[in-house]
Scaffold this motif. Structure first.
Motif, PDB file in Angstrom:
ATOM      1  N   GLU A   1      -5.264  -1.697  -4.293  1.00 40.58           N
ATOM      2  CA  GLU A   1      -4.909  -1.014  -3.058  1.00 40.58           C
ATOM      3  C   GLU A   1      -6.135  -0.332  -2.447  1.00 40.58           C
ATOM      4  O   GLU A   1      -6.363  -0.406  -1.241  1.00 40.58           O
ATOM      5  CB  GLU A   1      -3.820   0.023  -3.350  1.00 40.58           C
TER       6      GLU A   1
ATOM      7  N   ASP B   1       0.828  -1.195   0.000  1.00 46.29           N
ATOM      8  CA  ASP B   1       0.000   0.000   0.000  1.00 46.29           C
ATOM      9  C   ASP B   1       0.871   1.257   0.000  1.00 46.29           C
ATOM     10  O   ASP B   1       1.849   1.348   0.753  1.00 46.29           O
ATOM     11  CB  ASP B   1      -0.883  -0.058   1.250  1.00 46.29           C
TER      12      ASP B   1
ATOM     13  N   VAL C   1      -2.743  -7.080  -0.753  1.00 43.50           N
ATOM     14  CA  VAL C   1      -1.954  -5.854  -0.599  1.00 43.50           C
ATOM     15  C   VAL C   1      -1.468  -5.758   0.847  1.00 43.50           C
ATOM     16  O   VAL C   1      -2.249  -5.933   1.784  1.00 43.50           O
ATOM     17  CB  VAL C   1      -2.780  -4.603  -0.949  1.00 43.50           C
TER      18      VAL C   1
ATOM     19  N   ARG D   1      -0.653  -3.806   4.036  1.00 43.71           N
ATOM     20  CA  ARG D   1      -1.141  -2.536   4.556  1.00 43.71           C
ATOM     21  C   ARG D   1      -0.712  -2.352   6.012  1.00 43.71           C
ATOM     22  O   ARG D   1      -0.599  -3.330   6.756  1.00 43.71           O
ATOM     23  CB  ARG D   1      -2.676  -2.466   4.499  1.00 43.71           C
TER      24      ARG D   1
END
Length: 874
Positions: free
Chosen positions: A603, A186, A223, A225
């Motif tokens: 994302e 991200d 993704v 994060r």
């Protein structure tokens, strides 16, 4: 325990080439000095260069200097030299001979890590090797640290190049993180980790390890994060403390005040401590002072200084220091008002009611909803009344907390006394019902009740403005336009009313094909959002509606510019990063940059999950992501996204329903089911037509043309006379050329689409031109058109469409035969193909029989090879 992550060398290719060239023993260069801060990556770069030298057959000698080895003559080289005797005049010569022994024709490289810590005799040895050039020398030194004269002479007198190893940039840090974590990271996580580490690889590594250990860094939706602040490990605290060095009591106080409150006006910091102490901290490199307009702002020289110091500050002392900061801020400027209020609520000071409410309103105007809620929540029990509760209710409604929002809205309704307050409470309730609970029908009923009860025009107009916005996003453009004009035609109106009416009007104009009329209303809306309004965050749907209108009209560069500007403005707000990812991904997709679009949209989708339906942003992100994955050829993920899209349709954004159907059409095309894709494109066009969304109708019918459908030509020709922008006429020309079987006209349409930026559609039109020319046995023209199609497709980052696939893999099949062969190659049975295409099994069998005769095989695995299928859409 943290994962055992491998950390490759990233972002140092140029430096590595430079060091490798300079340390070739036969190059004539005496070597290189690598200088830089602790942890920046000097040692890793040196080791990689020496490993490369070893692969070339160079003899490598590696020594590490330490503070303890410095007390011993030749201490750093003790493990390399053996017995060099005690005769002072011969020690250095024997040491040099020991380092050179066993060297072949490729020569020797002597590497020394932390050479600033060498003892005098070791430093002299390295200096003599460099000066005599009997070996190439590669040393690392820490910038700012004192070093023996013989070491500094390496670059001053001996001709060694000194290379300052810089911290990694944010982009390089992102590449490194993706290489380490093995997947997409991200952008917000990259930015946060880079800001904290300042590109120092050692610090970055410590932060990542502790964040994974703490589950603050984890993979969601494919993704990686950050779901919380990366904890600072004890080892990292020690590293930072060592870098800062010993701090006197007064300097420590300066550092702690900045750790809790940076940046601080240098004058304020001097008042809180002592100007001379602030100057001392700056001279020690602990504090930096920057010019910010008319102010001098003091900050800590590295973000981790604050992180490390905060871990050692007790809660009571922190509250006292924050109280001192709050008292020192004069609160005259808007920024000081917010900061003073925030420091007050986290200190031991009593709350300042007027200041808290004013600061909460300011935060709401800036769309900083989490901060507005935090400040207003403190103000409510202190007597803030309806004014403070309205801020709490509004912010909570848009922060993904439906249960809490329901409670806060009910409290607001109980506090409403006047008609104006009743209208405001009703509007908050209606927005919550529409976009957070997906109940637009109930919201309309609430607005009807408010309109019937509230008599004063000034109180009623914001209700009308919200109605315009509601109708616009419900895909009822005519009603949206009427309500918006009621607001704009009024003698006086509030910023709230204008902003919401502008959203409704821009939404209506964009989808009905009147994008050229949007600009004035966008400007009015943005100006209103900058004024006194708690609904400043509505500028985001305003820009989203503008972007949709520009995209549909074919003003793709303008749409991309609007998306970039909005993304920069909102990326630090709650949900702002995710919305920005949608805006960027949607515009990249519109320009055919499919790989970029998938990254942005993945994302955005991953980050939206904690916010639930997120006011409809999950719905529009899934629409774009489904289409992007289909165009990227990622069929499995496209199916998953399409299923999720069906599950999460948002009734408050019926404006986008036609595009949701169209996304399913692109998934069908990705499977090779072109008949189904064409049918879905027409279904989407019919839906848009019923809602009066002519610009969407153009987009949907053009998709059918891109799937090979000849039928929309007349309808698109009519729409080209009604819809603003370059897309409609280019689309009409494309449809007419395909229907007429005119290859040259298809190429002209392709050129028109390149002109307004839809490179992927242009590539498809060129591919269709190639097919037309090939059918007419015009081989030269067919080859030229196919080459143009593939050249345009290369700019689209691996995008795949039916026309491009046919151009890349021309086969002697009709469109229907190719469709059935593709489905068969994907493993569908004849019965499944028949069901998918709504034909009989015998029809499927007949097409497969004729296709097999043309292709020389009836083997379905061989079909896949001929079509170039690889598990993705070929």
């Amino acid at each position: 325990m943290a994962l055992a992550l491998a950390w490759p060398l990233v972002g140092r290719l140029e430096e590595l080439r430079f060091v490798t060239a300079a340390t070739r023993p036969r190059s004539g260069s005496p070597g290189v000095v690598l200088a830089g801060a602790a942890g920046v990556g000097k040692t890793r770069l040196a080791r990689e260069a020496l490993a490369e030298a070893e692969r070339r057959g160079v003899a490598v000698r590696w020594a590490t200097a330490t503070a303890s080895s410095r007390a011993l003559p030749l201490g750093a080289f003790a493990g390399l030299l053996g017995d060099v005797g005690y005769e002072a005049t011969r020690v250095l010569a024997r040491a040099a001979e020991a380092l050179l022994v066993g060297a072949g024709s490729a020569g020797v490289v002597v590497g020394v890590d932390d050479a600033h810590l060498l003892d005098e005799l070791s430093a002299t040895l390295v200096h003599q090797l460099a000066q005599s050039r009997t070996a190439a020398v590669l040393v690392t030194v820490r910038t700012g640290e004192p070093a023996p004269d013989a070491v500094t002479a390496l670059w001053k007198d001996c001709g060694l190049d000194r290379l300052e190893v810089q911290p990694l940039s944010e982009m390089e840090s992102g590449r490194l993180l993706e290489a380490v974590l093995g997947g997409q990271v991200d952008r917000g996580a990259v930015g946060r980790l880079w800001t904290m580490s300042h590109g120092n690889v050692l610090y970055l590594r410590q932060l990542v390890d502790s964040a994974i250990d703490n589950a603050a860094l984890r993979q969601e939706g494919g993704v990686w994060r950050l779901t919380g602040s990366p904890p600072v490990s004890p080892r990292l605290v020690d590293l930072i403390a060592a870098r800062m060095g010993a701090l006197s009591g007064p300097v420590g106080e300066v550092v702690d005040l900045l750790a809790l409150g940076e940046p601080l006006d240098a004058r304020v910091l001097g008042d809180l401590t002592d100007p001379a102490t602030v100057e001392q901290a700056e001279e020690q490199g602990i504090v930096r002072v920057d010019t910010d307009g008319q102010r001098l702002q003091a900050r800590l020289a590295h973000p981790l200084y604050g992180e490390a110091r905060r871990t050692a500050i007790g809660q009571l002392r922190a509250r006292r220091l924050r109280g001192r900061i709050a008292t020192a801020l004069d609160g005259t400027g808007a920024d000081d008002l917010l900061r003073r209020a925030l420091f007050t609520v986290v200190s031991a000071l009593p709350p300042d009611l007027d200041g808290l409410v004013a600061a909460a309103e300011r935060a709401s105007y800036l769309a900083a909803l989490a901060l507005a809620r935090r400040l207003a929540k403190v103000a409510v029990p202190a007597g803030g009344g309806f004014r403070a509760q309205a801020l709490v209710a509004h912010a909570t409604s848009f922060l993904g907390r439906p249960e809490e929002a329901d409670v806060e809205l009910a409290a607001l309704a109980r506090l409403a006394g006047s008609d104006g307050e009743f209208a405001r409470a009703s509007m908050n309730r209606a927005t919550f019902l529409t976009w957070m609970l997906c109940r637009p029908d109930q919201a309309e009923a609430i607005l009807d009740e408010a309109a019937a009860r509230v008599t004063a025009v000034a109180d009623r107009l914001p209700v009308t403005g919200l109605r315009a916005m509601l109708y616009g996003e419900l895909g009822r453009p005519a009603e949206a336009e009427r309500a918006a004009r009621d607001v704009f035609d009024a003698a006086t109106y509030s910023a709230d009313a204008v902003l919401m009416a502008s959203v409704g009007m821009v939404a209506a104009l964009g989808v009905t094909g009147r994008a050229d009329a949007m600009d004035g209303y966008v400007t009015r809306g943005i100006e209103a959002a900058a004024g006194p309004t708690e609904r400043a965050s509505y500028r985001i749907p305003l820009i989203a509606c503008q972007m949709t209108g520009l995209r549909l009209a074919g003003y793709l560069d303008q749409a991309a510019s609007a998306a970039r500007e909005c993304h920069e403005q909102i990326k630090d707000l709650p949900l702002g990063t995710q919305i920005g990812c949608y805006l960027m991904g949607e515009t990249e997709l519109g320009r055919g940059l499919v790989g970029n679009a998938v990254r942005w949209l993945r994302e955005g989708r991953a980050g939206i999950e904690p916010f639930g339906d997120a006011g409809g942003w999950r719905y529009v992100t899934l629409i774009a992501l489904t289409r992007a994955l289909a165009l990227a050829g990622d069929l499995d993920d496209a199916h998953r996204a399409a299923d999720e899209l069906a599950e999460h349709r948002h009734p408050g954004l019926a404006l986008m329903d036609a595009e949701a159907v169209l996304a399913r059409a692109w998934v069908a095309a990705a499977e090779g089911a072109l008949s189904r894709a064409v049918a879905l494109a027409h279904e989407a066009a019919d839906l848009a037509d019923r809602q009066g969304q002519l610009a969407h109708t153009v987009l949907c019918l053009h998709s059918a043309v891109r799937f090979g459908d000849h039928s929309p030509a007349d309808r698109l020709a009519a729409l080209a006379r009604e819809v603003d922008g370059p897309r409609a006429p280019a689309t009409a020309a494309h449809a007419a050329a395909l229907a007429a079987g005119d290859g040259e006209a298809l190429l002209a349409a392709s050129a028109a689409m390149v002109e307004f930026g839809d490179t992927l559609a242009a590539a498809g039109a060129s591919a269709q031109a190639a097919a037309v020319h090939a059918a007419a046995d015009q081989r030269g023209a067919a080859h030229a058109a196919a080459s143009r199609a593939l050249r345009l497709a290369q700019a689209c980052e691996g995008a795949r469409t039916p026309a491009l696939t046919a151009a890349a893999r021309p086969l002697p099949l009709t469109q229907r035969e190719r469709e059935i062969v593709t489905l068969a190659a994907r493993g569908l049975s004849n019965r499944e193909i028949a069901a998918r295409l709504v034909v009989s099994v015998r029809t499927v069998e007949g097409h497969l029989y004729r296709a097999s005769a043309k292709l020389g095989t009836g083997n379905r695995a061989e079909y896949a090879g001929l079509l170039g299928l690889d598990g993705k859409f070929g």
